[in-house]
Design a protein around this motif. Sequence first.
Motif, PDB file in Angstrom:
ATOM      1  N   VAL A 142       0.941  -1.225   0.079  1.00 54.40           N
ATOM      2  CA  VAL A 142       0.170   0.009   0.009  1.00 54.40           C
ATOM      3  C   VAL A 142       0.884   1.273   0.052  1.00 54.40           C
ATOM      4  O   VAL A 142       0.590   2.268  -0.712  1.00 54.40           O
ATOM      5  CB  VAL A 142      -1.170   0.033   1.295  1.00 54.40           C
ATOM      6  N   SER A 143       1.946   1.273   0.818  1.00 50.92           N
ATOM      7  CA  SER A 143       2.851   2.381   1.001  1.00 50.92           C
ATOM      8  C   SER A 143       3.212   2.696  -0.584  1.00 50.92           C
ATOM      9  O   SER A 143       4.039   4.069  -0.502  1.00 50.92           O
ATOM     10  CB  SER A 143       3.923   2.149   1.994  1.00 50.92           C
ATOM     11  N   LEU A 144       3.485   1.628  -1.402  1.00 53.63           N
ATOM     12  CA  LEU A 144       4.352   2.014  -2.840  1.00 53.63           C
ATOM     13  C   LEU A 144       3.263   2.569  -3.695  1.00 53.63           C
ATOM     14  O   LEU A 144       3.778   2.789  -4.793  1.00 53.63           O
ATOM     15  CB  LEU A 144       4.932   0.432  -3.157  1.00 53.63           C
ATOM     16  N   GLY A 145       2.149   2.317  -3.278  1.00 58.06           N
ATOM     17  CA  GLY A 145       1.105   2.874  -4.335  1.00 58.06           C
ATOM     18  C   GLY A 145       0.758   1.594  -5.297  1.00 58.06           C
ATOM     19  O   GLY A 145       1.460   1.043  -5.494  1.00 58.06           O
ATOM     20  N   PRO A 146      -0.129   1.801  -6.282  1.00 58.85           N
ATOM     21  CA  PRO A 146      -0.559   0.977  -7.160  1.00 58.85           C
ATOM     22  C   PRO A 146       0.436   0.432  -8.177  1.00 58.85           C
ATOM     23  O   PRO A 146       0.838  -0.721  -8.408  1.00 58.85           O
ATOM     24  CB  PRO A 146      -1.689   1.443  -7.954  1.00 58.85           C
ATOM     25  N   GLU A 147       1.242   1.304  -8.720  1.00 65.17           N
ATOM     26  CA  GLU A 147       2.459   1.122  -9.547  1.00 65.17           C
ATOM     27  C   GLU A 147       3.473   0.071  -8.922  1.00 65.17           C
ATOM     28  O   GLU A 147       4.053  -0.663  -9.555  1.00 65.17           O
ATOM     29  CB  GLU A 147       2.916   2.350 -10.292  1.00 65.17           C
ATOM     30  N   GLY A 148       3.900   0.686  -7.833  1.00 67.45           N
ATOM     31  CA  GLY A 148       5.055   0.195  -7.295  1.00 67.45           C
ATOM     32  C   GLY A 148       4.670  -1.306  -6.510  1.00 67.45           C
ATOM     33  O   GLY A 148       5.472  -1.940  -6.670  1.00 67.45           O
ATOM     34  N   ALA A 149       3.431  -1.392  -5.981  1.00 65.14           N
ATOM     35  CA  ALA A 149       2.848  -2.542  -5.692  1.00 65.14           C
ATOM     36  C   ALA A 149       2.850  -3.777  -6.482  1.00 65.14           C
ATOM     37  O   ALA A 149       3.103  -4.644  -6.579  1.00 65.14           O
ATOM     38  CB  ALA A 149       1.565  -2.284  -4.869  1.00 65.14           C
ATOM     39  N   ALA A 150       2.463  -3.192  -7.972  1.00 68.05           N
ATOM     40  CA  ALA A 150       2.254  -4.090  -8.944  1.00 68.05           C
ATOM     41  C   ALA A 150       3.546  -4.386  -9.423  1.00 68.05           C
ATOM     42  O   ALA A 150       3.854  -5.873  -9.678  1.00 68.05           O
ATOM     43  CB  ALA A 150       1.747  -3.686 -10.114  1.00 68.05           C
ATOM     44  N   ARG A 151       4.775  -3.761  -9.279  1.00 72.03           N
ATOM     45  CA  ARG A 151       6.007  -4.030  -9.813  1.00 72.03           C
ATOM     46  C   ARG A 151       6.546  -5.137  -8.804  1.00 72.03           C
ATOM     47  O   ARG A 151       7.205  -6.113  -9.014  1.00 72.03           O
ATOM     48  CB  ARG A 151       7.071  -2.766  -9.671  1.00 72.03           C
TER      49      ARG A 151
END
Length: 151
Positions: free
Chosen positions: A93-102
């Motif tokens: 969650v802390s990474l945001g959607p793009e970071g989480a997907a990565r």
Amino acid sequence: MLELIAANLNAAVVGCATAVRRFLAAGTPGAIVNVSSHQARQAVRGCVPYATAKAAVEGMTRALAVEYGAHGIRVNAVAPGSVETERYTEFLVSLGPEGAARIEREMALLHPIGRVARSGEVADAIAYLLSDGAGFITGATVPVDGGRTVL
């Protein structure tokens, strides 16, 4: 470094000592399951204390199985790979959607099953090792890692 090793090893040592002492005092058989990690066999950069402690947990598991098997005490371990925990979810969650997907894509590549474990999957393996159905299993470390250590 010693403090970090102790933080990851002491609970298993104290738990095993307590369980063995109680099983012996009661004169009953019993089962113990320790929690190791895939890192006991497959080190990750920057995690020397953790990998060291988990390797020690696996060694202690084998030694206790040999030492107390004749008393009917079975000792095993599970070695999870990455697990979807509250902390893992908060991290995503802390990474945001793009970071989480990565991160999820990277985790899929590390685990042949294509995802991280659910905590219940690790709990199910532990429950099995504690059950009578696993009555002839001792001294084993069961990987619950989605195939991570076979890569």
